[in-house]
Design a protein around this motif. Structure first.
Motif, PDB file in Angstrom:
ATOM      1  N   TYR A   5      17.365 -10.338   0.434  1.00 52.44           N
ATOM      2  CA  TYR A   5      16.164  -9.722  -0.133  1.00 52.44           C
ATOM      3  C   TYR A   5      15.768 -10.420  -1.430  1.00 52.44           C
ATOM      4  CZ  TYR A   5      16.871  -6.098   3.309  1.00 52.44           C
ATOM      5  OH  TYR A   5      17.019  -5.437   4.492  1.00 52.44           O
ATOM      6  N   PRO A   6      14.461 -10.411  -1.743  1.00 52.36           N
ATOM      7  CA  PRO A   6      14.007 -11.034  -2.990  1.00 52.36           C
ATOM      8  C   PRO A   6      14.460 -10.221  -4.209  1.00 52.36           C
ATOM      9  CG  PRO A   6      12.190  -9.901  -1.913  1.00 52.36           C
ATOM     10  CD  PRO A   6      13.366  -9.841  -0.959  1.00 52.36           C
ATOM     11  N   ASP A   7      14.315 -10.799  -5.385  1.00 54.47           N
ATOM     12  CA  ASP A   7      14.711 -10.118  -6.615  1.00 54.47           C
ATOM     13  C   ASP A   7      13.823  -8.921  -6.924  1.00 54.47           C
ATOM     14  OD1 ASP A   7      16.821 -11.836  -7.027  1.00 54.47           O
ATOM     15  OD2 ASP A   7      15.676 -13.178  -8.322  1.00 54.47           O
ATOM     16  N   ILE A   8      12.607  -8.953  -6.439  1.00 49.25           N
ATOM     17  CA  ILE A   8      11.666  -7.840  -6.599  1.00 49.25           C
ATOM     18  C   ILE A   8      11.305  -7.346  -5.200  1.00 49.25           C
ATOM     19  CG2 ILE A   8       9.427  -7.090  -7.483  1.00 49.25           C
ATOM     20  CD1 ILE A   8      11.361  -7.929  -9.692  1.00 49.25           C
ATOM     21  N   LEU A   9      11.625  -6.076  -4.929  1.00 47.03           N
ATOM     22  CA  LEU A   9      11.445  -5.511  -3.594  1.00 47.03           C
ATOM     23  C   LEU A   9      10.174  -4.682  -3.485  1.00 47.03           C
ATOM     24  CD1 LEU A   9      15.056  -4.048  -3.371  1.00 47.03           C
ATOM     25  CD2 LEU A   9      14.289  -6.141  -2.298  1.00 47.03           C
ATOM     26  N   SER A  10       9.614  -4.655  -2.301  1.00 43.60           N
ATOM     27  CA  SER A  10       8.545  -3.711  -1.977  1.00 43.60           C
ATOM     28  C   SER A  10       9.210  -2.456  -1.412  1.00 43.60           C
ATOM     29  CB  SER A  10       7.611  -4.318  -0.929  1.00 43.60           C
ATOM     30  OG  SER A  10       8.314  -4.476   0.298  1.00 43.60           O
ATOM     31  N   VAL A  11       8.443  -1.422  -1.186  1.00 43.68           N
ATOM     32  CA  VAL A  11       8.990  -0.211  -0.574  1.00 43.68           C
ATOM     33  C   VAL A  11       9.487  -0.524   0.838  1.00 43.68           C
ATOM     34  CG1 VAL A  11       8.443   2.129   0.212  1.00 43.68           C
ATOM     35  CG2 VAL A  11       7.624   1.344  -2.008  1.00 43.68           C
ATOM     36  N   ASP A  12       8.795  -1.388   1.553  1.00 48.24           N
ATOM     37  CA  ASP A  12       9.252  -1.779   2.892  1.00 48.24           C
ATOM     38  C   ASP A  12      10.597  -2.509   2.831  1.00 48.24           C
ATOM     39  OD1 ASP A  12       7.216  -0.604   4.320  1.00 48.24           O
ATOM     40  OD2 ASP A  12       5.985  -2.413   4.350  1.00 48.24           O
ATOM     41  N   ASP A  13      10.787  -3.351   1.814  1.00 48.17           N
ATOM     42  CA  ASP A  13      12.085  -4.012   1.629  1.00 48.17           C
ATOM     43  C   ASP A  13      13.176  -2.973   1.356  1.00 48.17           C
ATOM     44  OD1 ASP A  13      10.991  -6.609   1.870  1.00 48.17           O
ATOM     45  OD2 ASP A  13      10.638  -6.746  -0.307  1.00 48.17           O
ATOM     46  N   LEU A  14      12.866  -1.999   0.513  1.00 44.76           N
ATOM     47  CA  LEU A  14      13.816  -0.927   0.200  1.00 44.76           C
ATOM     48  C   LEU A  14      14.195  -0.169   1.463  1.00 44.76           C
ATOM     49  CD1 LEU A  14      15.307   0.829  -1.927  1.00 44.76           C
ATOM     50  CD2 LEU A  14      13.213   2.200  -2.050  1.00 44.76           C
ATOM     51  N   ARG A  15      13.212   0.152   2.263  1.00 43.46           N
ATOM     52  CA  ARG A  15      13.462   0.862   3.523  1.00 43.46           C
ATOM     53  C   ARG A  15      14.398   0.062   4.414  1.00 43.46           C
ATOM     54  NH1 ARG A  15       8.302   1.655   6.554  1.00 43.46           N
ATOM     55  NH2 ARG A  15       9.723   2.733   7.939  1.00 43.46           N
ATOM     56  N   SER A  16      14.115  -1.212   4.541  1.00 45.43           N
ATOM     57  CA  SER A  16      14.926  -2.073   5.384  1.00 45.43           C
ATOM     58  C   SER A  16      16.353  -2.192   4.847  1.00 45.43           C
ATOM     59  CB  SER A  16      14.272  -3.460   5.459  1.00 45.43           C
ATOM     60  OG  SER A  16      15.093  -4.359   6.148  1.00 45.43           O
ATOM     61  N   ALA A  17      16.489  -2.382   3.543  1.00 48.03           N
ATOM     62  CA  ALA A  17      17.809  -2.565   2.930  1.00 48.03           C
ATOM     63  C   ALA A  17      18.687  -1.332   3.103  1.00 48.03           C
ATOM     64  CB  ALA A  17      17.649  -2.894   1.450  1.00 48.03           C
ATOM     65  N   LEU A  18      18.094  -0.140   2.987  1.00 45.49           N
ATOM     66  CA  LEU A  18      18.869   1.095   3.079  1.00 45.49           C
ATOM     67  C   LEU A  18      18.841   1.723   4.471  1.00 45.49           C
ATOM     68  CD1 LEU A  18      17.989   2.807  -0.317  1.00 45.49           C
ATOM     69  CD2 LEU A  18      20.051   1.514   0.290  1.00 45.49           C
ATOM     70  N   GLY A  19      17.988   1.213   5.334  1.00 49.21           N
ATOM     71  CA  GLY A  19      17.880   1.786   6.678  1.00 49.21           C
ATOM     72  C   GLY A  19      17.332   3.197   6.659  1.00 49.21           C
ATOM     73  N   ILE A  20      16.309   3.414   5.821  1.00 49.82           N
ATOM     74  CA  ILE A  20      15.722   4.745   5.671  1.00 49.82           C
ATOM     75  C   ILE A  20      14.242   4.698   6.028  1.00 49.82           C
ATOM     76  CG2 ILE A  20      17.379   5.485   3.914  1.00 49.82           C
ATOM     77  CD1 ILE A  20      15.283   4.831   1.773  1.00 49.82           C
ATOM     78  N   GLY A  21      13.661   5.866   6.150  1.00 52.25           N
ATOM     79  CA  GLY A  21      12.251   5.967   6.479  1.00 52.25           C
ATOM     80  C   GLY A  21      11.359   5.918   5.257  1.00 52.25           C
ATOM     81  N   ARG A  22      10.079   5.906   5.524  1.00 48.83           N
ATOM     82  CA  ARG A  22       9.066   5.800   4.477  1.00 48.83           C
ATOM     83  C   ARG A  22       9.129   6.983   3.508  1.00 48.83           C
ATOM     84  NH1 ARG A  22       3.344   6.930   3.796  1.00 48.83           N
ATOM     85  NH2 ARG A  22       2.353   5.129   2.843  1.00 48.83           N
ATOM     86  N   THR A  23       9.235   8.185   4.045  1.00 52.58           N
ATOM     87  CA  THR A  23       9.249   9.377   3.209  1.00 52.58           C
ATOM     88  C   THR A  23      10.442   9.367   2.259  1.00 52.58           C
ATOM     89  OG1 THR A  23       8.107  10.650   4.914  1.00 52.58           O
ATOM     90  CG2 THR A  23       9.276  11.907   3.224  1.00 52.58           C
ATOM     91  N   LYS A  24      11.620   9.047   2.758  1.00 51.40           N
ATOM     92  CA  LYS A  24      12.817   9.012   1.923  1.00 51.40           C
ATOM     93  C   LYS A  24      12.709   7.925   0.863  1.00 51.40           C
ATOM     94  CE  LYS A  24      16.887  10.367   0.705  1.00 51.40           C
ATOM     95  NZ  LYS A  24      17.091  11.710   0.149  1.00 51.40           N
ATOM     96  N   ALA A  25      12.166   6.772   1.212  1.00 54.31           N
ATOM     97  CA  ALA A  25      12.005   5.684   0.249  1.00 54.31           C
ATOM     98  C   ALA A  25      11.105   6.122  -0.910  1.00 54.31           C
ATOM     99  CB  ALA A  25      11.431   4.443   0.938  1.00 54.31           C
ATOM    100  N   TYR A  26       9.979   6.740  -0.586  1.00 50.81           N
ATOM    101  CA  TYR A  26       9.082   7.201  -1.643  1.00 50.81           C
ATOM    102  C   TYR A  26       9.713   8.342  -2.439  1.00 50.81           C
ATOM    103  CZ  TYR A  26       5.259   4.150  -0.419  1.00 50.81           C
ATOM    104  OH  TYR A  26       4.472   3.030  -0.216  1.00 50.81           O
TER     105      TYR A  26
END
Length: 75
Positions: A5-26
Motif C-alpha cells: 500500500y502507498p504511504d497515503i491511503l484512500s478509504v478504499d485502500d483502508l478497506r482492502s488492507a483491513l478486509g472491511i466494508g465501506r461503512t466500517k471504514a468510515y
C-alpha cells in the motif's frame, strides 16, 4: 506490514488492507480510531495511522486466550 500500500491511503485502500466494508471504514475514520486528513472532500489516511490502529488493537497469545475464555467469547 502493508508494504503493497502507498504511504497515503484512500478509504478504499483502508478497506482492502483491513478486509472491511465501506461503512466500517468510515466509522473508524469518523470516530477518530484511525487518524486522517482531508484534501478537499477526499479523506486520506497516513499508513502510519493504519499501523498504529492495528498495533493498538492487536493482542498477544495470552491476551487472546484470556479474551476467548471470558464469558464464552470475545468481549
Amino acid at each position: 506490514m502493508f508494504n503493497q500500500y502507498p504511504d497515503i491511503l484512500s478509504v478504499d485502500d483502508l478497506r482492502s488492507a483491513l478486509g472491511i466494508g465501506r461503512t466500517k471504514a468510515y466509522e473508524l475514520v469518523s470516530t477518530g480510531q484511525i487518524a486522517f486528513f482531508k484534501i478537499g472532500n477526499a479523506i486520506r489516511i497516513p499508513k502510519n495511522s493504519l499501523l498504529d490502529y492495528v498495533n493498538r488493537n492487536s493482542y498477544n497469545v495470552a491476551d487472546a486466550s484470556e479474551r476467548l475464555t471470558c464469558k464464552g467469547g470475545y468481549q
